[in-house]
Design a protein around this motif. Structure first.
Motif, mmCIF file in Angstrom:
data_model
loop_
_atom_site.group_PDB
_atom_site.id
_atom_site.type_symbol
_atom_site.label_atom_id
_atom_site.label_comp_id
_atom_site.label_asym_id
_atom_site.label_seq_id
_atom_site.Cartn_x
_atom_site.Cartn_y
_atom_site.Cartn_z
ATOM 1 N N ALA A 48 0.825 -1.215 0.000
ATOM 2 C CA ALA A 48 0.000 0.000 0.000
ATOM 3 C C ALA A 48 0.855 1.259 0.000
ATOM 4 O O ALA A 48 0.408 2.316 -0.460
ATOM 5 C CB ALA A 48 -0.928 -0.016 1.210
ATOM 6 N N GLN A 49 2.090 1.160 0.489
ATOM 7 C CA GLN A 49 2.997 2.312 0.530
ATOM 8 C C GLN A 49 3.767 2.504 -0.777
ATOM 9 O O GLN A 49 4.552 3.437 -0.896
ATOM 10 C CB GLN A 49 3.987 2.152 1.688
ATOM 11 N N GLY A 50 3.562 1.627 -1.733
ATOM 12 C CA GLY A 50 4.233 1.751 -3.023
ATOM 13 C C GLY A 50 5.568 1.044 -3.095
ATOM 14 O O GLY A 50 6.344 1.271 -4.033
ATOM 15 N N LYS A 51 5.860 0.151 -2.127
ATOM 16 C CA LYS A 51 7.121 -0.586 -2.146
ATOM 17 C C LYS A 51 6.951 -1.918 -2.872
ATOM 18 O O LYS A 51 5.889 -2.536 -2.834
ATOM 19 C CB LYS A 51 7.623 -0.806 -0.720
ATOM 20 N N THR A 52 8.017 -2.366 -3.497
ATOM 21 C CA THR A 52 7.965 -3.550 -4.338
ATOM 22 C C THR A 52 7.843 -4.823 -3.515
ATOM 23 O O THR A 52 8.647 -5.082 -2.623
ATOM 24 C CB THR A 52 9.228 -3.639 -5.213
ATOM 25 N N MET A 53 6.843 -5.625 -3.856
ATOM 26 C CA MET A 53 6.695 -6.948 -3.270
ATOM 27 C C MET A 53 7.092 -8.030 -4.275
ATOM 28 O O MET A 53 7.802 -8.977 -3.945
ATOM 29 C CB MET A 53 5.251 -7.151 -2.803
ATOM 30 N N PHE A 54 6.614 -7.896 -5.515
ATOM 31 C CA PHE A 54 6.915 -8.835 -6.586
ATOM 32 C C PHE A 54 7.040 -8.053 -7.896
ATOM 33 O O PHE A 54 6.374 -7.037 -8.086
ATOM 34 C CB PHE A 54 5.791 -9.871 -6.769
ATOM 35 N N ASP A 55 7.875 -8.552 -8.799
ATOM 36 C CA ASP A 55 7.872 -8.038 -10.168
ATOM 37 C C ASP A 55 7.785 -9.225 -11.113
ATOM 38 O O ASP A 55 8.216 -10.338 -10.778
ATOM 39 C CB ASP A 55 9.103 -7.180 -10.455
ATOM 40 N N LEU A 159 10.799 1.429 -3.103
ATOM 41 C CA LEU A 159 9.713 2.125 -3.790
ATOM 42 C C LEU A 159 9.812 1.863 -5.283
ATOM 43 O O LEU A 159 10.903 1.899 -5.869
ATOM 44 C CB LEU A 159 9.778 3.617 -3.501
ATOM 45 N N TRP A 160 8.674 1.594 -5.903
ATOM 46 C CA TRP A 160 8.657 1.116 -7.283
ATOM 47 C C TRP A 160 9.392 2.060 -8.239
ATOM 48 O O TRP A 160 10.156 1.613 -9.094
ATOM 49 C CB TRP A 160 7.214 0.900 -7.725
ATOM 50 N N LEU A 161 9.215 3.352 -8.106
ATOM 51 C CA LEU A 161 9.896 4.268 -9.020
ATOM 52 C C LEU A 161 11.391 4.336 -8.745
ATOM 53 O O LEU A 161 12.166 4.699 -9.633
ATOM 54 C CB LEU A 161 9.276 5.666 -8.949
ATOM 55 N N GLU A 162 11.823 3.975 -7.542
ATOM 56 C CA GLU A 162 13.259 3.941 -7.255
ATOM 57 C C GLU A 162 13.935 2.729 -7.882
ATOM 58 O O GLU A 162 15.166 2.671 -7.949
ATOM 59 C CB GLU A 162 13.486 3.958 -5.740
ATOM 60 N N THR A 163 13.159 1.765 -8.362
ATOM 61 C CA THR A 163 13.718 0.603 -9.053
ATOM 62 C C THR A 163 13.919 0.879 -10.543
ATOM 63 O O THR A 163 14.270 -0.028 -11.295
ATOM 64 C CB THR A 163 12.811 -0.627 -8.909
ATOM 65 N N GLU A 167 11.453 4.186 -16.293
ATOM 66 C CA GLU A 167 12.373 4.128 -17.425
ATOM 67 C C GLU A 167 12.338 2.772 -18.122
ATOM 68 O O GLU A 167 12.622 2.668 -19.315
ATOM 69 C CB GLU A 167 13.799 4.429 -16.952
ATOM 70 N N LEU A 168 11.974 1.729 -17.376
ATOM 71 C CA LEU A 168 11.922 0.377 -17.925
ATOM 72 C C LEU A 168 10.498 -0.051 -18.269
ATOM 73 O O LEU A 168 10.211 -1.236 -18.403
ATOM 74 C CB LEU A 168 12.557 -0.605 -16.934
ATOM 75 N N HIS A 169 9.601 0.931 -18.391
ATOM 76 C CA HIS A 169 8.242 0.695 -18.894
ATOM 77 C C HIS A 169 7.447 -0.254 -18.004
ATOM 78 O O HIS A 169 6.663 -1.066 -18.492
ATOM 79 C CB HIS A 169 8.296 0.165 -20.333
ATOM 80 N N GLY A 170 7.634 -0.104 -16.683
ATOM 81 C CA GLY A 170 6.957 -0.988 -15.753
ATOM 82 C C GLY A 170 5.805 -0.346 -15.011
ATOM 83 O O GLY A 170 5.320 -0.916 -14.023
ATOM 84 N N VAL A 171 5.363 0.830 -15.474
ATOM 85 C CA VAL A 171 4.264 1.504 -14.787
ATOM 86 C C VAL A 171 3.472 2.324 -15.795
ATOM 87 O O VAL A 171 4.037 2.930 -16.707
ATOM 88 C CB VAL A 171 4.804 2.409 -13.650
ATOM 89 N N ARG A 196 17.863 5.665 -6.202
ATOM 90 C CA ARG A 196 17.786 4.776 -7.355
ATOM 91 C C ARG A 196 18.569 3.493 -7.086
ATOM 92 O O ARG A 196 19.583 3.503 -6.387
ATOM 93 C CB ARG A 196 18.399 5.456 -8.586
ATOM 94 N N LEU A 197 18.102 2.411 -7.699
ATOM 95 C CA LEU A 197 18.898 1.201 -7.744
ATOM 96 C C LEU A 197 19.864 1.297 -8.919
ATOM 97 O O LEU A 197 19.465 1.645 -10.028
ATOM 98 C CB LEU A 197 18.006 -0.028 -7.923
ATOM 99 N N LEU A 198 21.113 0.981 -8.660
ATOM 100 C CA LEU A 198 22.127 1.082 -9.700
ATOM 101 C C LEU A 198 23.032 -0.143 -9.641
ATOM 102 O O LEU A 198 23.503 -0.523 -8.575
ATOM 103 C CB LEU A 198 22.963 2.354 -9.504
ATOM 104 N N VAL A 199 23.253 -0.760 -10.791
ATOM 105 C CA VAL A 199 24.234 -1.841 -10.894
ATOM 106 C C VAL A 199 25.611 -1.201 -10.988
ATOM 107 O O VAL A 199 25.858 -0.359 -11.856
ATOM 108 C CB VAL A 199 23.962 -2.717 -12.121
ATOM 109 N N VAL A 200 26.497 -1.584 -10.084
ATOM 110 C CA VAL A 200 27.833 -0.981 -10.013
ATOM 111 C C VAL A 200 28.886 -2.084 -9.989
ATOM 112 O O VAL A 200 28.599 -3.231 -9.639
ATOM 113 C CB VAL A 200 27.984 -0.103 -8.741
#
Length: 246
Positions: A48-55, A159-163, A167-171, A196-200
């Motif tokens: 309900a808070q907008g955090k990712t549970m599953f993708d 948070l979903w937008l922080e994933t 940009e990856l067309h998931g919303v 943001r999540l970033l691969v480093v």
């Protein structure tokens, strides 16, 4: 087409049990993307808070059915979660282990381009075979090199937008309400994506910000403040704006 199967993915089938039920209507009010348009799409099921549970990816299946391409380790939990929302609706929600998820890095005939990013390659669903060759390691390396996170270990409780979901067309910001929509929409309209999540490279990862590491591949995924991200280190598809860091 060679059978490069992702054994770490599973398929969930959603099927109406009578003619009065509409599976697309059911999912449309739960997930972040528009399941009534062109499929497949990548989507999330949020708190309900907008955090990712599953993708997962959502595919058409004919006869009013939809298929969900998800992490194998999360499939049973996702079935349970969706079943909670089903209430008294006459929809069967179950894992279908006769169908597998297949992938190849090159575009070709017979599959669908990954809806997140064309460079991710193509994937398709097909009946499993004893002759299937595993492609999970190759997929993981390919995905990380492109800077694309997925799965509960990488996205969970973010948070979903922080994933990088937009940009990856998931919303979809036009389709209407879904679980977690209020906070997600507010972040979008106010352009307040502060992390943001970033691969480093694993050697550059900040242990305090690290979500997960893949030392055998030399990568880690960090949850970073936008203000701390070097634009030169972001993938081409990730466009950070000055408003995000404000």
């Amino acid at each position: 087409m060679s059978a490069h199967r992702l054994f770490q993915r599973a398929v969930i089938r959603l099927a109406p049990q009578d003619d009065t039920e509409n599976v697309a209507d059911f999912l449309q009010g739960l997930v972040t993307n528009d399941v009534k348009g062109q499929l497949p799409v990548w989507a999330g099921l949020l708190s309900a808070q907008g955090k990712t549970m599953f993708d997962f990816l959502i595919w058409p299946a004919g006869d009013g059915q939809l298929l969900i391409d998800c992490e194998a380790d999360a499939a049973d939990d996702l079935v349970k979660r969706l079943s909670l929302y089903r209430l008294r609706r006459k929809i069967d929600i179950s894992r279908d282990d006769t169908i597998g998820v297949y992938w190849q890095a090159e575009q070709g005939d017979g599959g669908a381009r990954d809806p997140r990013l064309a460079d991710l390659g193509q994937r398709w669903l097909s009946p499993v075979s004893e002759d299937d060759a595993a492609a999970d390691h190759a997929w993981l390396e390919h995905r990380l090199r492109l800077g694309v996170p997925e799965g509960r270990g990488e996205l969970g409780d973010i948070l979903w937008l922080e994933t990088n979901a937009a940009e990856l067309h998931g919303v979809s910001f036009e389709k209407g309400c879904y679980i977690g929509q209020e906070n997600t929409a507010r972040m979008n309209w106010r352009q307040k994506v502060n992390r943001r999540l970033l691969v480093v490279p694993a050697s550059d990862s900040d242990p305090k910000r690290q979500k997960i590491a893949y030392p055998e591949l030399g990568f880690a995924i960090d949850h970073l403040r936008v203000a701390d991200i070097d634009p030169a280190s972001t993938p081409e598809w990730m466009k950070l704006t000055a408003g995000e860091a404000g």
